[in-house]
Motif scaffolding. Sequence first.
Motif, PDB file in Angstrom:
ATOM      1  N   LEU A  36      20.052 -43.601 -76.848  1.00 11.77           N
ATOM      2  CA  LEU A  36      20.093 -43.357 -78.332  1.00 11.77           C
ATOM      3  C   LEU A  36      21.140 -43.521 -79.084  1.00 11.77           C
ATOM      4  CD1 LEU A  36      17.146 -42.997 -79.723  1.00 11.77           C
ATOM      5  CD2 LEU A  36      17.664 -40.519 -79.824  1.00 11.77           C
ATOM      6  N   ALA A  37      22.157 -42.876 -78.883  1.00 11.85           N
ATOM      7  CA  ALA A  37      23.599 -42.657 -79.529  1.00 11.85           C
ATOM      8  C   ALA A  37      24.340 -44.173 -79.341  1.00 11.85           C
ATOM      9  CB  ALA A  37      24.373 -41.558 -78.718  1.00 11.85           C
ATOM     10  N   SER A  38      24.085 -44.812 -78.176  1.00 11.28           N
ATOM     11  CA  SER A  38      24.880 -46.091 -77.909  1.00 11.28           C
ATOM     12  C   SER A  38      23.976 -47.138 -78.837  1.00 11.28           C
ATOM     13  CB  SER A  38      24.749 -46.385 -76.590  1.00 11.28           C
ATOM     14  OG  SER A  38      25.650 -45.810 -75.742  1.00 11.28           O
ATOM     15  N   GLU A  39      22.683 -47.002 -78.985  1.00  9.08           N
ATOM     16  CA  GLU A  39      22.250 -47.953 -79.775  1.00  9.08           C
ATOM     17  C   GLU A  39      22.378 -47.808 -81.293  1.00  9.08           C
ATOM     18  OE1 GLU A  39      17.414 -49.375 -80.831  1.00  9.08           O
ATOM     19  OE2 GLU A  39      17.875 -47.750 -79.329  1.00  9.08           O
ATOM     20  N   PHE A  40      22.443 -46.356 -82.014  1.00  7.17           N
ATOM     21  CA  PHE A  40      22.867 -45.924 -83.083  1.00  7.17           C
ATOM     22  C   PHE A  40      23.936 -46.774 -83.550  1.00  7.17           C
ATOM     23  CE2 PHE A  40      24.985 -42.809 -85.858  1.00  7.17           C
ATOM     24  CZ  PHE A  40      24.158 -43.267 -86.907  1.00  7.17           C
ATOM     25  N   VAL A  41      24.968 -46.622 -82.674  1.00  9.07           N
ATOM     26  CA  VAL A  41      26.451 -47.025 -83.127  1.00  9.07           C
ATOM     27  C   VAL A  41      26.507 -48.447 -83.041  1.00  9.07           C
ATOM     28  CG1 VAL A  41      28.707 -47.256 -82.384  1.00  9.07           C
ATOM     29  CG2 VAL A  41      27.501 -44.972 -82.463  1.00  9.07           C
ATOM     30  N   ALA A  42      25.695 -49.215 -82.199  1.00  5.97           N
ATOM     31  CA  ALA A  42      25.881 -50.803 -81.900  1.00  5.97           C
ATOM     32  C   ALA A  42      24.945 -51.565 -82.912  1.00  5.97           C
ATOM     33  CB  ALA A  42      25.566 -51.197 -80.435  1.00  5.97           C
ATOM     34  N   ARG A  43      23.689 -50.693 -83.355  1.00  8.44           N
ATOM     35  CA  ARG A  43      22.658 -51.356 -84.055  1.00  8.44           C
ATOM     36  C   ARG A  43      22.426 -50.801 -85.482  1.00  8.44           C
ATOM     37  NH1 ARG A  43      20.662 -51.942 -78.682  1.00  8.44           N
ATOM     38  NH2 ARG A  43      20.926 -53.868 -77.662  1.00  8.44           N
ATOM     39  N   ALA A  44      22.633 -49.690 -85.555  1.00  8.83           N
ATOM     40  CA  ALA A  44      22.126 -49.056 -86.822  1.00  8.83           C
ATOM     41  C   ALA A  44      23.345 -49.052 -87.789  1.00  8.83           C
ATOM     42  CB  ALA A  44      21.638 -47.627 -86.612  1.00  8.83           C
ATOM     43  N   LEU A  45      24.682 -49.111 -87.197  1.00 11.22           N
ATOM     44  CA  LEU A  45      25.676 -49.181 -88.211  1.00 11.22           C
ATOM     45  C   LEU A  45      26.312 -50.114 -88.400  1.00 11.22           C
ATOM     46  CD1 LEU A  45      27.550 -45.630 -86.530  1.00 11.22           C
ATOM     47  CD2 LEU A  45      25.930 -45.951 -88.909  1.00 11.22           C
ATOM     48  N   SER A  46      26.658 -50.747 -89.433  1.00 17.67           N
ATOM     49  CA  SER A  46      27.362 -51.867 -89.729  1.00 17.67           C
ATOM     50  C   SER A  46      28.921 -51.757 -89.405  1.00 17.67           C
ATOM     51  CB  SER A  46      27.483 -52.525 -91.354  1.00 17.67           C
ATOM     52  OG  SER A  46      28.202 -51.429 -91.863  1.00 17.67           O
ATOM     53  N   GLN A  47      29.564 -52.994 -89.189  1.00 23.46           N
ATOM     54  CA  GLN A  47      30.931 -53.098 -88.652  1.00 23.46           C
ATOM     55  C   GLN A  47      31.784 -52.034 -89.933  1.00 23.46           C
ATOM     56  OE1 GLN A  47      32.978 -56.801 -88.707  1.00 23.46           O
ATOM     57  NE2 GLN A  47      34.830 -55.733 -88.160  1.00 23.46           N
ATOM     58  N   GLN A  48      31.485 -51.935 -90.920  1.00 21.22           N
ATOM     59  CA  GLN A  48      32.003 -50.992 -92.144  1.00 21.22           C
ATOM     60  C   GLN A  48      31.836 -49.651 -91.729  1.00 21.22           C
ATOM     61  OE1 GLN A  48      31.493 -51.797 -96.149  1.00 21.22           O
ATOM     62  NE2 GLN A  48      32.658 -50.056 -96.714  1.00 21.22           N
ATOM     63  N   SER A  49      30.467 -49.354 -91.554  1.00 23.45           N
ATOM     64  CA  SER A  49      30.079 -48.014 -91.274  1.00 23.45           C
ATOM     65  C   SER A  49      30.699 -47.268 -90.134  1.00 23.45           C
ATOM     66  CB  SER A  49      28.473 -47.847 -91.226  1.00 23.45           C
ATOM     67  OG  SER A  49      27.982 -48.304 -92.492  1.00 23.45           O
ATOM     68  N   ARG A  50      30.785 -48.479 -89.049  1.00 22.48           N
ATOM     69  CA  ARG A  50      31.534 -47.625 -87.734  1.00 22.48           C
ATOM     70  C   ARG A  50      32.808 -47.620 -87.895  1.00 22.48           C
ATOM     71  NH1 ARG A  50      28.166 -52.221 -85.422  1.00 22.48           N
ATOM     72  NH2 ARG A  50      30.057 -53.496 -85.558  1.00 22.48           N
ATOM     73  N   TYR A  51      33.514 -48.227 -88.802  1.00 21.80           N
ATOM     74  CA  TYR A  51      34.836 -48.318 -89.149  1.00 21.80           C
ATOM     75  C   TYR A  51      35.228 -46.911 -89.759  1.00 21.80           C
ATOM     76  CZ  TYR A  51      39.920 -48.885 -90.530  1.00 21.80           C
ATOM     77  OH  TYR A  51      41.066 -48.629 -90.690  1.00 21.80           O
ATOM     78  N   GLN A  52      34.280 -46.660 -90.784  1.00 25.21           N
ATOM     79  CA  GLN A  52      34.452 -45.377 -91.482  1.00 25.21           C
ATOM     80  C   GLN A  52      34.238 -44.193 -90.691  1.00 25.21           C
ATOM     81  OE1 GLN A  52      31.675 -46.448 -94.663  1.00 25.21           O
ATOM     82  NE2 GLN A  52      33.293 -47.007 -95.994  1.00 25.21           N
ATOM     83  N   ARG A  53      33.021 -44.040 -89.910  1.00 22.53           N
ATOM     84  CA  ARG A  53      33.040 -43.136 -88.920  1.00 22.53           C
ATOM     85  C   ARG A  53      34.011 -42.937 -87.899  1.00 22.53           C
ATOM     86  NH1 ARG A  53      33.358 -39.996 -85.495  1.00 22.53           N
ATOM     87  NH2 ARG A  53      31.560 -38.671 -84.269  1.00 22.53           N
ATOM     88  N   PHE A  54      34.437 -44.027 -87.160  1.00 21.16           N
ATOM     89  CA  PHE A  54      35.268 -43.701 -86.028  1.00 21.16           C
ATOM     90  C   PHE A  54      37.039 -44.280 -86.179  1.00 21.16           C
ATOM     91  CE2 PHE A  54      31.163 -44.371 -84.010  1.00 21.16           C
ATOM     92  CZ  PHE A  54      31.135 -43.326 -83.293  1.00 21.16           C
ATOM     93  N   GLN A  55      37.115 -44.743 -87.411  1.00 16.81           N
ATOM     94  CA  GLN A  55      38.075 -45.265 -87.929  1.00 16.81           C
ATOM     95  C   GLN A  55      38.909 -45.957 -87.159  1.00 16.81           C
ATOM     96  OE1 GLN A  55      40.240 -41.459 -88.817  1.00 16.81           O
ATOM     97  NE2 GLN A  55      38.632 -40.915 -90.416  1.00 16.81           N
ATOM     98  N   THR A  56      38.275 -46.811 -86.202  1.00 17.56           N
ATOM     99  CA  THR A  56      38.533 -47.972 -85.465  1.00 17.56           C
ATOM    100  C   THR A  56      37.596 -49.110 -85.357  1.00 17.56           C
ATOM    101  OG1 THR A  56      37.611 -47.295 -83.429  1.00 17.56           O
ATOM    102  CG2 THR A  56      39.692 -46.260 -83.700  1.00 17.56           C
ATOM    103  N   GLY A  57      37.800 -50.227 -84.908  1.00 15.30           N
ATOM    104  CA  GLY A  57      37.024 -51.324 -84.893  1.00 15.30           C
ATOM    105  C   GLY A  57      36.147 -51.574 -84.004  1.00 15.30           C
ATOM    106  N   LEU A  58      35.784 -50.569 -83.129  1.00 17.50           N
ATOM    107  CA  LEU A  58      34.771 -50.489 -82.069  1.00 17.50           C
ATOM    108  C   LEU A  58      33.690 -51.111 -82.534  1.00 17.50           C
ATOM    109  CD1 LEU A  58      32.397 -48.189 -81.881  1.00 17.50           C
ATOM    110  CD2 LEU A  58      34.349 -46.726 -81.664  1.00 17.50           C
ATOM    111  N   ARG A  59      32.729 -51.890 -81.489  1.00 19.34           N
ATOM    112  CA  ARG A  59      31.628 -52.463 -81.780  1.00 19.34           C
ATOM    113  C   ARG A  59      30.389 -51.538 -81.044  1.00 19.34           C
ATOM    114  NH1 ARG A  59      32.251 -58.452 -82.797  1.00 19.34           N
ATOM    115  NH2 ARG A  59      34.296 -58.707 -83.131  1.00 19.34           N
ATOM    116  N   GLU A  60      30.761 -50.899 -80.103  1.00 24.28           N
ATOM    117  CA  GLU A  60      29.986 -50.170 -79.200  1.00 24.28           C
ATOM    118  C   GLU A  60      30.684 -49.132 -78.631  1.00 24.28           C
ATOM    119  OE1 GLU A  60      29.776 -52.597 -75.393  1.00 24.28           O
ATOM    120  OE2 GLU A  60      28.355 -53.211 -76.796  1.00 24.28           O
ATOM    121  N   LEU A  61      29.754 -48.146 -78.209  1.00 22.98           N
ATOM    122  CA  LEU A  61      30.516 -46.830 -77.315  1.00 22.98           C
ATOM    123  C   LEU A  61      30.738 -47.151 -75.856  1.00 22.98           C
ATOM    124  CD1 LEU A  61      28.047 -43.790 -78.797  1.00 22.98           C
ATOM    125  CD2 LEU A  61      30.460 -44.772 -79.547  1.00 22.98           C
ATOM    126  N   ALA A  62      31.791 -46.954 -75.695  1.00 24.28           N
ATOM    127  CA  ALA A  62      32.379 -47.181 -74.173  1.00 24.28           C
ATOM    128  C   ALA A  62      31.510 -45.829 -73.484  1.00 24.28           C
ATOM    129  CB  ALA A  62      33.794 -47.051 -74.102  1.00 24.28           C
TER     130      ALA A  62
END
Length: 189
Positions: A36-62
């Motif tokens: 659920l968490a992996s899907e949230f990060v990869a699909r529910a958050l845009s690239q900008q939202s992921r960057y704002q949350r994690f402060q990196t350019g990740l596309r999905e959770l390792a």
Amino acid sequence: MDSALDCPLRSCSARWDFTDGRAVTVRAVLPEDMALASEFVARALSQQSRYQRFQTGLRELAPGMAAYLTQIDYRGHVALAAVALQDGREHQVGEARYVCDGGHPEQAEFALAVADAWQGCGLGGRLLRQLVRLARRHGVQRLYGDVLRTNQAMVALARSNGFVPERQGDARLVRMARTLETAPLAAPH
């Protein structure tokens, strides 16, 4: 009104209804929430939202990061998930957490993310207020988060919830901090 999730956190959940007719269940993050968490990060958050949350350019959770975000001890690391039902299936649409500083359990760093489709409806503010209540009840005296200076929506949200900016060594970030009046947990019956 926000539910207080006053029972033991792992077993609690609360339903929050929004004026646009949508609803979420807010509950503790559980170990079985890795997908659920992996899907949230990869699909529910845009690239900008992921960057704002994690402060990196990740596309999905390792896998290791997904495990860290879902293997919560509920003492030094508390995490809430906001989930909505869609097509008969749970989808994570928000998360809020705090992690106590190793040698200083009286202070904790918070993080917050809301799915792009849910931004602007008040979910982030409700999650942040709930997190403040939980931190206060668990004896946290100072809650802070390092926010990208360009993330004006998060800076404004934190300000509106009593957080104030502090100096931060990294010029890209602003530390938003709030001192909490603690209300210790009630003794078990």
